[in-house]
Design a protein around this motif. Structure first.
Motif, short mmCIF file in Angstrom:
data_model
loop_
_atom_site.label_atom_id
_atom_site.label_comp_id
_atom_site.label_asym_id
_atom_site.label_seq_id
_atom_site.Cartn_x
_atom_site.Cartn_y
_atom_site.Cartn_z
N MET A 155 0.85 -1.20 0.00
CA MET A 155 0.00 0.00 0.00
C MET A 155 0.88 1.25 0.00
O MET A 155 1.78 1.37 0.84
N PRO A 156 0.66 2.16 -0.94
CA PRO A 156 1.50 3.37 -0.97
C PRO A 156 1.27 4.21 0.27
O PRO A 156 0.21 4.15 0.90
N PRO A 157 2.26 4.99 0.65
CA PRO A 157 2.13 5.79 1.88
C PRO A 157 1.00 6.81 1.77
O PRO A 157 0.84 7.45 0.73
N GLY A 158 0.23 6.94 2.84
CA GLY A 158 -0.86 7.90 2.88
C GLY A 158 -0.34 9.29 3.23
O GLY A 158 0.86 9.47 3.49
N PRO A 159 -1.22 10.27 3.25
CA PRO A 159 -0.83 11.66 3.53
C PRO A 159 -0.02 11.80 4.83
O PRO A 159 1.01 12.49 4.85
N ASP A 160 -0.48 11.16 5.88
CA ASP A 160 0.23 11.29 7.16
C ASP A 160 1.66 10.77 7.04
O ASP A 160 2.60 11.38 7.55
N GLN A 161 1.76 9.62 6.38
CA GLN A 161 3.09 9.01 6.28
C GLN A 161 4.01 9.87 5.39
O GLN A 161 5.20 10.00 5.67
N LEU A 162 3.44 10.44 4.35
CA LEU A 162 4.23 11.32 3.48
C LEU A 162 4.74 12.54 4.26
O LEU A 162 5.91 12.93 4.14
N LEU A 163 3.87 13.10 5.06
CA LEU A 163 4.28 14.26 5.84
C LEU A 163 5.32 13.86 6.89
O LEU A 163 6.24 14.62 7.20
N GLN A 164 5.16 12.64 7.40
CA GLN A 164 6.18 12.14 8.36
C GLN A 164 7.53 12.00 7.68
O GLN A 164 8.57 12.28 8.26
N MET A 165 7.52 11.53 6.44
CA MET A 165 8.79 11.40 5.70
C MET A 165 9.40 12.77 5.46
O MET A 165 10.61 12.95 5.56
N TYR A 166 8.54 13.72 5.14
CA TYR A 166 9.03 15.08 4.92
C TYR A 166 9.68 15.61 6.21
O TYR A 166 10.83 16.09 6.21
#
Lengths: 323, 325
Positions: free
Chosen positions: B1-12
């Motif tokens: 499953m591709p990363p969701g918004p929260d996970q993307l922001l966490q990566m940022y």
């Protein structure tokens, strides 16, 4: 007490510890067949291939992986095949294993045992005969033991496996078929406990592994002349039982230190300093040493014989200490 | 499953945290607050963060001499890290490890390493332990392109492949083995291609693309957890700074660092997030403010912490050692 040979006593220790603790496993080259000295023979039948791991000839991976396993919950016992080959895994031993607890501020236990078959004999030649224990007493973070009898071999290996830190067990390959009494009951030998193998009042001989046996032979010969030799076996070099060594030296005032490896920068040199520091005022003669010459171990029997310290050398050193 | 918004922001936020920690540490080093030989990972943040984002908290990481980013990305506390870099008594290793030899077992970070490729042979053993305990964990070992020419890389990959162990080998290829160019140190060019020789998947990817790193790692981790064995990932990235702080970098021109800045992994993810309406300038400023506050808290903590007592040099050698040495 039953008689066992040194190799079988080590095999018994492995079986006992593997039965006791399911985290213990053995890894090494050719160990399923028990090669090269029979110590791991038959373990595969009782413990299976998950706990008796025949590894590729890949010393860095064998020793390095043992550390990886040890710091994450297993208790590896590595068979180094020949101690000489540890050079192929020296970073893993000296930089990784030895320093893991210290560098990381005590966060990590590294409970692993390196079994180090070593020593001179049978024309093993330059890459299969060396006494390399001195390298490792110079590396802080390693414990080093060096048994001389089957009972000590079993007891020290068991202690090494239970120790939360890395322990090297030096097994002289000339001793594997030497027999001795081994207690029926499960018996551990603590690290840092020397053993007086023969009592005597005239000269203390501090000897390790095969040289304990050569020293006992020398003591028998000298006893015929009325010279009583006390043979003290440190059994572990790190930690070292200074008290037992010093007590013997205070009694006899004369000391010989006998080892098999080369004379220079060696275990015996360290022990001589320890004795000198503790007992300078008690000494009636300079400390005499028996050790190999500072050459690699040669192949041809007369050459090998020339560099092999024996009872004759111990007798000569005792006479020197008595001057 | 591709990363969701929260996970993307966490990566940022994760990449920003690594970047700002490294930049602050460089500054502290230049000001004489931090002793030692310092290697920072400025520019390489996407590898550390993309890999660690694909891991569980109980998974293990083995790191390198350039390891601060891996620790921060794995969730290591900044206070413990910063105090350790300062050589303080309450550093995560009591001041005994420092920048190049630190570990934080509480987050599965099993050690930076002063020896290249050293982790490559430790990893199969961690994998053995995972397999034996049936814990479903994985272990990642990071190493550089220079390290891939050392024996332990080959011995470690061979053993992990041979015994189907849950290991992910992650090569951070920043083009330089200290001051020696990749082409002058590495036969065959591709490190990922070496995987084929050991019969495992090998993938070469853009290590400045955090999502590409995440995706490849997620695949490798899934394979490892399934019990199908190790993978090798070669992530191409650019080191914006010298091999060590103080490195004059006579061996390379400015163009490479300029290329690095143009392909900045943090700006790149930010653009993607902005396009998707997940991030705007105000939000980005807020994230930055939070990260800066965390870092300044850690720096203040390290500054205020005591140095070790000199004789503490003799502790932590063994679990117990009642004898005189």
């Amino acid at each position: 007490m039953p008689l066992l040979d040194f190799g079988d006593a080590l095999n018994l220790a492995l079986r006992e510890e593997m039965r006791r603790d399911p985290r213990v496993y053995c890894i090494g080259e050719d160990i399923v067949l028990g090669l090269p000295f029979g110590v791991t023979k038959g373990l595969i039948d009782e413990f299976g291939a998950d706990r008796v791991l025949n590894a590729p000839i890949s010393e860095a991976a064998i020793v390095g992986s043992a550390m990886g396993a040890a710091v994450t919950g297993l208790v590896p016992v590595v068979d180094m095949h020949f101690a000489d080959f540890v050079t192929c895994a020296m970073d893993e031993v000296a930089n990784q294993i030895a320093k893991s607890r210290y560098m990381f501020g005590g966060q990590i236990d590294c409970p692993l045992t390196l079994r180090m078959p070593y020593g001179i004999g049978k024309s093993g030649g330059g890459h299969h005969s060396n006494s390399v224990e001195a390298w490792f007493i110079n590396i802080p973070g390693l414990k080093v033991c060096i048994p001389s009898t089957p009972a000590d071999a079993r007891g020290l290996l068991k202690t090494a496996i239970r120790d939360p830190d890395p322990v090297l067990v030096f097994e002289h390959r000339g001793l594997y078929r030497v027999t001795g009494e081994v207690p029926e009951a499960e018996t551990l030998v603590p690290l840092g406990s020397a053993d007086v193998k023969r009592a005597g009042g005239d000269v203390t001989v501090i000897a390790t592994a095969r040289m304990v046996h050569e020293s006992l032979e020398a003591a028998r010969r000298l006893a015929e002349e009325g010279i009583e030799v006390e043979v003290v076996d440190p059994r572990s070099l790190v930690p070292l039982d200074r008290d037992t060594l010093a007590a013997s030296v205070r009694k006899t005032s004369r000391v010989v230190i006998a080892e098999e490896g080369p004379m220079r920068g060696s275990t015996g040199a360290w022990l001589a300093w320890v004795v000198m520091e503790a007992c300078f005022d008690d000494l009636d003669a300079p400390i005499a040493r028996v050790a190999g010459p500072n050459v690699p171990i040669p192949f041809s029997p007369p050459l090998e014989g020339f560099v092999t310290p024996t009872a004759n050398d111990v007798v000569a050193a005792v006479r020197q200490a008595l001057k | 499953m591709p990363p969701g918004p929260d996970q993307l922001l966490q990566m940022y936020a994760g990449m920003l945290r690594v970047r700002l920690v490294e930049e602050r540490v460089r500054e502290l080093f230049a000001n004489g607050r931090i002793p030692g030989f310092l290697h920072t990972s400025v520019g390489q943040e996407a590898v550390a963060v993309g890999v660690c984002a694909a891991l569980r908290p109980d998974d293990y990481v083995l790191s390198t001499h350039r390891g601060h980013g891996h620790l921060v990305a794995k969730g290591g506390a900044l206070r413990g890290l910063m105090a350790e870099l300062y050589g303080k008594a309450n550093g995560v290793c009591h001041g005994k490890g420092g920048t190049m030899h630190l570990a934080d077992a509480s987050v599965g970070y099993l050690g930076a390493n002063g020896v290249l490729a050293a982790g490559c042979v430790l990893a199969p053993g961690v994998g053995l332990s995972i397999k034996h305990r049936k814990s479903g964990q994985v272990v990642v070992t990071f190493f550089g392109d220079g390290a891939a020419n050392r024996g332990p890389f080959h011995e470690g990959v061979n053993l992990a492949a041979l015994w189907t162990l849950p290991v992910v080998f992650v090569c951070e290829n920043n083009r330089w083995a200290s001051s020696t160019a990749h082409a002058l140190s590495t036969a065959g060019g591709s490190i990922a291609a070496r995987a084929a020789g050991y019969g495992i998947p090998g993938e070469s990817l853009d290590g400045n693309d955090v999502l590409a790193v995440w995706e490849a790692t997620a695949r490798a981790v899934e394979r490892a957890r399934r019990g199908d064995g190790p993978s090798l990932i070669e992530a191409h990235t650019i080191r914006w700074v010298g091999h060590f702080e103080g490195d004059g970098q006579a061996y390379r021109g400015k163009a490479e660092v300029e290329e690095g800045r143009r392909t900045d992994p943090i700006a790149r993810l930010a653009r993607g997030l902005e396009e998707r309406g997940l991030l705007d300038a105000a939000h980005a400023a807020l994230i930055r403010e939070g990260v800066v506050a965390e870092i300044e808290d850690a720096v203040a903590h390290a500054e205020a912490s005591p140095l070790p007592a000199p004789h503490d040099a003799l502790t932590d050698l063994f679990a117990y050692y009642p004898w005189r040495d």
